[in-house]
Design a protein around this motif. Structure first.
Motif, PDB file in Angstrom:
ATOM      1  N   ARG A 248      24.289  24.758  41.570  1.00 10.12           N
ATOM      2  CA  ARG A 248      23.701  24.379  42.861  1.00 10.12           C
ATOM      3  C   ARG A 248      22.228  24.781  42.930  1.00 10.12           C
ATOM      4  N   VAL A 249      21.846  25.862  42.274  1.00 13.75           N
ATOM      5  CA  VAL A 249      20.429  26.222  42.218  1.00 13.75           C
ATOM      6  C   VAL A 249      19.657  25.148  41.469  1.00 13.75           C
ATOM      7  N   ARG A 250      20.186  24.700  40.348  1.00 16.40           N
ATOM      8  CA  ARG A 250      19.529  23.631  39.607  1.00 16.40           C
ATOM      9  C   ARG A 250      19.377  22.387  40.485  1.00 16.40           C
ATOM     10  N   TRP A 251      20.423  22.058  41.221  1.00 16.83           N
ATOM     11  CA  TRP A 251      20.388  20.886  42.113  1.00 16.83           C
ATOM     12  C   TRP A 251      19.359  21.064  43.222  1.00 16.83           C
ATOM     13  N   LEU A 252      19.309  22.251  43.836  1.00 17.35           N
ATOM     14  CA  LEU A 252      18.319  22.501  44.889  1.00 17.35           C
ATOM     15  C   LEU A 252      16.899  22.357  44.347  1.00 17.35           C
ATOM     16  N   LEU A 253      16.671  22.854  43.137  1.00 18.82           N
ATOM     17  CA  LEU A 253      15.347  22.718  42.533  1.00 18.82           C
ATOM     18  C   LEU A 253      15.016  21.244  42.286  1.00 18.82           C
ATOM     19  N   GLU A 254      15.980  20.496  41.808  1.00 16.86           N
ATOM     20  CA  GLU A 254      15.760  19.060  41.577  1.00 16.86           C
ATOM     21  C   GLU A 254      15.475  18.316  42.870  1.00 16.86           C
ATOM     22  N   GLU A 255      16.039  18.801  43.991  1.00 16.37           N
ATOM     23  CA  GLU A 255      15.827  18.185  45.300  1.00 16.37           C
ATOM     24  C   GLU A 255      14.541  18.659  45.974  1.00 16.37           C
ATOM     25  N   GLY A 256      13.785  19.518  45.299  1.00 16.58           N
ATOM     26  CA  GLY A 256      12.514  19.971  45.842  1.00 16.58           C
ATOM     27  C   GLY A 256      12.597  21.160  46.770  1.00 16.58           C
ATOM     28  N   HIS A 257      13.686  21.905  46.692  1.00 18.96           N
ATOM     29  CA  HIS A 257      13.881  23.038  47.595  1.00 18.96           C
ATOM     30  C   HIS A 257      13.536  24.369  46.914  1.00 18.96           C
ATOM     31  N   GLU A 258      12.387  24.409  46.247  1.00 17.64           N
ATOM     32  CA  GLU A 258      11.999  25.646  45.562  1.00 17.64           C
ATOM     33  C   GLU A 258      11.888  26.811  46.532  1.00 17.64           C
ATOM     34  N   ALA A 259      11.341  26.572  47.723  1.00 21.17           N
ATOM     35  CA  ALA A 259      11.184  27.655  48.697  1.00 21.17           C
ATOM     36  C   ALA A 259      12.533  28.210  49.133  1.00 21.17           C
ATOM     37  N   ALA A 260      13.511  27.326  49.314  1.00 17.45           N
ATOM     38  CA  ALA A 260      14.841  27.779  49.720  1.00 17.45           C
ATOM     39  C   ALA A 260      15.502  28.596  48.621  1.00 17.45           C
ATOM     40  N   VAL A 261      15.303  28.192  47.367  1.00 21.31           N
ATOM     41  CA  VAL A 261      15.854  28.965  46.254  1.00 21.31           C
ATOM     42  C   VAL A 261      15.248  30.359  46.239  1.00 21.31           C
ATOM     43  N   ARG A 262      13.960  30.451  46.444  1.00 23.22           N
ATOM     44  CA  ARG A 262      13.326  31.773  46.483  1.00 23.22           C
ATOM     45  C   ARG A 262      13.858  32.592  47.664  1.00 23.22           C
ATOM     46  N   THR A 263      14.049  31.931  48.802  1.00 19.23           N
ATOM     47  CA  THR A 263      14.610  32.620  49.969  1.00 19.23           C
ATOM     48  C   THR A 263      15.964  33.221  49.637  1.00 19.23           C
ATOM     49  N   ALA A 264      16.851  32.422  49.043  1.00 17.23           N
ATOM     50  CA  ALA A 264      18.237  32.844  48.826  1.00 17.23           C
ATOM     51  C   ALA A 264      18.395  33.849  47.705  1.00 17.23           C
ATOM     52  N   HIS A 265      17.508  33.821  46.722  1.00 16.86           N
ATOM     53  CA  HIS A 265      17.739  34.608  45.507  1.00 16.86           C
ATOM     54  C   HIS A 265      16.713  35.716  45.271  1.00 16.86           C
ATOM     55  N   VAL A 266      15.664  35.738  46.070  1.00 16.08           N
ATOM     56  CA  VAL A 266      14.661  36.801  45.945  1.00 16.08           C
ATOM     57  C   VAL A 266      14.426  37.487  47.287  1.00 16.08           C
ATOM     58  N   GLU A 267      14.007  36.713  48.281  1.00 20.18           N
ATOM     59  CA  GLU A 267      13.554  37.312  49.536  1.00 20.18           C
ATOM     60  C   GLU A 267      14.703  37.863  50.375  1.00 20.18           C
ATOM     61  N   THR A 268      15.780  37.096  50.539  1.00 23.30           N
ATOM     62  CA  THR A 268      16.888  37.578  51.363  1.00 23.30           C
ATOM     63  C   THR A 268      17.617  38.749  50.705  1.00 23.30           C
ATOM     64  N   PRO A 269      17.902  38.719  49.406  1.00 19.71           N
ATOM     65  CA  PRO A 269      18.496  39.913  48.793  1.00 19.71           C
ATOM     66  C   PRO A 269      17.647  41.168  48.982  1.00 19.71           C
ATOM     67  N   ARG A 270      16.317  41.003  48.909  1.00 16.15           N
ATOM     68  CA  ARG A 270      15.444  42.162  49.113  1.00 16.15           C
ATOM     69  C   ARG A 270      15.540  42.670  50.550  1.00 16.15           C
ATOM     70  N   ALA A 271      15.540  41.753  51.515  1.00 19.15           N
ATOM     71  CA  ALA A 271      15.574  42.151  52.923  1.00 19.15           C
ATOM     72  C   ALA A 271      16.922  42.737  53.319  1.00 19.15           C
ATOM     73  N   VAL A 272      18.009  42.168  52.812  1.00 14.03           N
ATOM     74  CA  VAL A 272      19.347  42.576  53.232  1.00 14.03           C
ATOM     75  C   VAL A 272      19.816  43.816  52.488  1.00 14.03           C
ATOM     76  N   TYR A 273      19.656  43.814  51.177  1.00 14.73           N
ATOM     77  CA  TYR A 273      20.216  44.877  50.339  1.00 14.73           C
ATOM     78  C   TYR A 273      19.190  45.862  49.796  1.00 14.73           C
ATOM     79  N   GLY A 274      17.910  45.511  49.885  1.00 19.50           N
ATOM     80  CA  GLY A 274      16.892  46.353  49.278  1.00 19.50           C
ATOM     81  C   GLY A 274      16.862  46.253  47.772  1.00 19.50           C
ATOM     82  N   ILE A 275      17.303  45.130  47.216  1.00 22.99           N
ATOM     83  CA  ILE A 275      17.299  44.938  45.768  1.00 22.99           C
ATOM     84  C   ILE A 275      16.183  43.966  45.377  1.00 22.99           C
TER      85      ILE A 275
END
Length: 289
Positions: A248-275
């Protein structure tokens, strides 16, 4: 050879059972398709032993999860973390099958949460798991379940950690977010597991169905992605298989949702878990160089 999608790829909620299920074979499938990080949630305690009768009976499921996380981390380009707690469905096992009064079930489940909180305090777990039944129950059981969940928020506030929730399907859990705030937690660190693409209140951990992910991506709000893979040999691929998030990440990238991928896999994990999923990737790469 593992695929590199050019981004960290985190499955925020799945289960691993090396003894009874696919275990590390599921991790290998995830990694081969480009998955890098996992949040591994303990299976319900009665799946890995008898129905608990005291606080110590919760430890085997917690220890098995930590062992699986350690082994999974050795196979990932990033790493895995455990989230530990008490499945809200335990209340029905205790009340309906074991003859507990709802208040006694509440107390035992709170005791289990206290044990899980010990692991977080020791740095052996990343966060806590709690919630309430997603099916109809009596008013007394509902009240007992809400009391357990509110205790999880008290632990979350004290430990400064995230709390994942298993609850009924809803697009508005702002009342639960208010309970978390009342307990001293940042409501954004409360995560609704098995969420659709739209949610008021907690941070949604979106089941990786394309339509729900499209909604989440277009909203532009913080979200996570998950499969809720249960790793049960009698239920292969349930709920979604371990390959799903990287696909699904590959699909989101193909659909032009690079910002959403960064949100879900970098920014939100950092904000929620501190990782920091990017830093762990870089650290592992340097270790292996």
């Amino acid at each position: 050879m593992s695929e590199d999608l050019g981004t960290p790829v985190l499955d925020n909620h799945l289960h691993l059972d090396p003894e009874h299920g696919r275990g590390m074979a599921a991790v290998d499938d995830f990694a081969r398709l480009g998955g890098t990080h996992l949040i591994v949630v303990n299976k319900p305690s009665w799946h890995l032993g008898p129905i608990p009768t005291d606080a110590e009976d919760f430890r085997p499921a917690f220890e098995a999860t930590i062992d699986a996380v350690r082994e999974a981390s050795d196979r990932l380009r990033g790493r895995a973390w455990p989230v530990l707690g008490v499945h809200p469905g335990l209340v029905s096992r205790l009340v309906d099958d074991e003859g507990y009064e709802p208040e006694a079930a509440r107390d035992l489940m709170r005791d289990g949460l206290a044990v899980a909180a010990e692991y977080v305090a020791e740095g052996r777990a990343l966060g806590l798991k709690s919630g309430r039944p997603h099916y109809d129950v009596s008013e007394a059981v509902w009240e007992a379940s809400n009391a357990v969940m509110r205790r999880a928020f008290e632990h979350g506030a004290e430990l400064d950690c995230a709390v994942q929730l298993h609850t009924e399907a809803s697009e508005d859990l702002s009342g639960i977010a208010e309970w978390a705030a009342d307990a001293g937690m940042d409501p954004s660190r409360v995560v609704k597991h098995y969420a659709s693409g739209r949610l008021a209140g907690p941070t949604p951990s979106v089941m990786s169905e394309k339509d729900w992910l499209s909604t989440a991506a277009e909203r532009g709000e913080p979200f996570l992605m998950e499969t809720d893979f249960v790793d049960d040999p009698e239920k292969p691929g349930m709920v979604l298989g371990p390959k799903t998030v990287p696909r699904r990440v590959r699909w989101l990238l193909e659909e032009g949702h690079e910002a959403a991928v960064r949100t879900a896999h970098v920014e939100t994990p950092r904000a929620v878990y501190g990782i920091d999923t990017e830093a762990t990737l870089a650290d592992r790469a340097s270790e292996q160089a």
